[in-house]
Motif scaffolding. Structure first.
Motif, PDB file in Angstrom:
ATOM      1  N   PRO A  36       8.215  -7.314   1.910  1.00  0.00           N
ATOM      2  CA  PRO A  36       7.436  -6.076   1.816  1.00  0.00           C
ATOM      3  C   PRO A  36       8.175  -5.023   1.008  1.00  0.00           C
ATOM      4  N   THR A  40       5.358   0.007   0.882  1.00  0.00           N
ATOM      5  CA  THR A  40       4.530  -0.547   1.959  1.00  0.00           C
ATOM      6  C   THR A  40       5.111  -0.200   3.326  1.00  0.00           C
ATOM      7  N   HIS A  43       4.634   3.530   4.080  1.00  0.00           N
ATOM      8  CA  HIS A  43       3.248   3.814   4.454  1.00  0.00           C
ATOM      9  C   HIS A  43       2.979   3.384   5.889  1.00  0.00           C
ATOM     10  N   THR A  44       3.374   2.159   6.236  1.00  0.00           N
ATOM     11  CA  THR A  44       3.105   1.609   7.566  1.00  0.00           C
ATOM     12  C   THR A  44       3.837   2.393   8.653  1.00  0.00           C
ATOM     13  N   PRO A 217       1.207   1.049  -1.733  1.00  0.00           N
ATOM     14  CA  PRO A 217       1.472   0.045  -0.693  1.00  0.00           C
ATOM     15  C   PRO A 217       0.690  -1.241  -0.947  1.00  0.00           C
ATOM     16  N   GLN A 218       1.276  -2.362  -0.557  1.00  0.00           N
ATOM     17  CA  GLN A 218       0.591  -3.646  -0.657  1.00  0.00           C
ATOM     18  C   GLN A 218      -0.441  -3.768   0.459  1.00  0.00           C
ATOM     19  N   ARG A 219      -1.544  -4.433   0.160  1.00  0.00           N
ATOM     20  CA  ARG A 219      -2.578  -4.635   1.187  1.00  0.00           C
ATOM     21  C   ARG A 219      -2.124  -5.700   2.172  1.00  0.00           C
ATOM     22  N   THR A 220      -2.258  -5.410   3.464  1.00  0.00           N
ATOM     23  CA  THR A 220      -1.878  -6.367   4.501  1.00  0.00           C
ATOM     24  C   THR A 220      -3.052  -6.775   5.378  1.00  0.00           C
TER      25      THR A 220
END
Length: 266
Positions: A36, A40, A43-44, A217-220
């Motif tokens: 990650p 990311t 953001h999380t 951020p990467q989509r999870t």
């Protein structure tokens, strides 16, 4: 569990790929990210800090909203609203009035999310509800939370605000709490709410601390599911369309953001 080094001297623990597969078998569909990115994680963790502060009774909430509260997380929304549909009646779909207003059936209306003006399901990052709420209960009167770092175009925010306006007028949400570290983004959201004549008090804005990492951020979590419950990529779904019509089609249907994310990820 496994440990990943995301920066020099900075490590993060997360479930292994097998752990993610076990969660998926239980209905929690989350994308496994072997490494990650810092953006990311920021953001999380920033969103999780906010969710914890609300449940601890310390986070800011609009005046008059009852405390204490409980939080429905993105993972719970994913499990309930993005899981494949089961035992749904056939032949029931979107309908439009003579004025072009959306008339949604019970099948199309998600439990936690809402429908935009194109009839497409959308989901907040979290919901805030009075304590005592349990899974399966109505989310009527909730606060929908949107935490965003990357800026969209003004028309995209108008699409979002029209969907939230409809959901608020119908009583599903009491407020939409938009959180971002970017003033320009929050100004666009506020202008979009004004442009669509959002009900007074619907939009609430909260300025987040400045982001340390500028990357998106990467989509999870998965994108919107098809009506039959499948989750084919946008590339596969649209591969047969004439190329010269593709951009206009995506924009008209409100799919441009998801298409961009999927196409650039391939």
């Amino acid at each position: 569990m496994e440990m990943q080094q995301v920066l020099k001297g900075v490590h993060v623990y997360q479930p292994t790929r097998q752990g993610y597969e076990m969660a998926e078998s239980a209905g929690v569909v989350t994308k496994y990210l072997p490494r990650p990115s810092p953006g990311t994680l920021e953001h999380t963790l920033s969103l999780n800090d906010l969710l914890i502060s609300w449940e601890m009774g310390e986070g800011w909430l609009p005046d008059g909203f009852p405390r204490p509260v409980t939080v429905v997380t993105e993972r719970e929304i994913t499990a309930a609203d993005k899981a494949p549909a089961t035992n749904q009646p056939s032949g029931v779909g979107l309908q439009w009035s003579a004025k072009g207003n959306l008339k949604a059936s019970a099948r199309d209306e998600p439990v936690h999310g809402y429908l935009d003006v194109h009839g497409r399901r959308r989901y907040p990052d979290a919901l805030i509800l009075p304590v005592g709420w349990e899974r399966g209960m109505s989310v009527r009167g909730a606060i929908a939370v949107e935490y965003e770092r990357s800026e969209k175009e003004a028309p995209d925010y108008r699409v979002l605000m029209r969907g939230y306006r409809r959901a608020t007028i119908r009583g599903k949400y009491a407020h939409v709490l938009y959180i971002s570290p970017r003033d320009a983004l929050l100004n666009k959201v506020a202008q979009a709410a004004e442009d669509v004549n959002a009900p007074p008090g619907m939009l609430q804005i909260l300025r987040a601390p400045e982001a340390l990492w500028g990357e998106q951020p990467q989509r999870t979590t998965p994108g919107q599911l098809d009506r039959d419950g499948s989750c084919a990529s946008v590339v596969q779904r649209l591969s047969g369309l004439p190329k010269d019509h593709l951009i206009a089609y995506l924009v008209a249907r409100g799919l441009a953001d998801d298409a961009l994310e999927d196409l650039t990820a391939t």
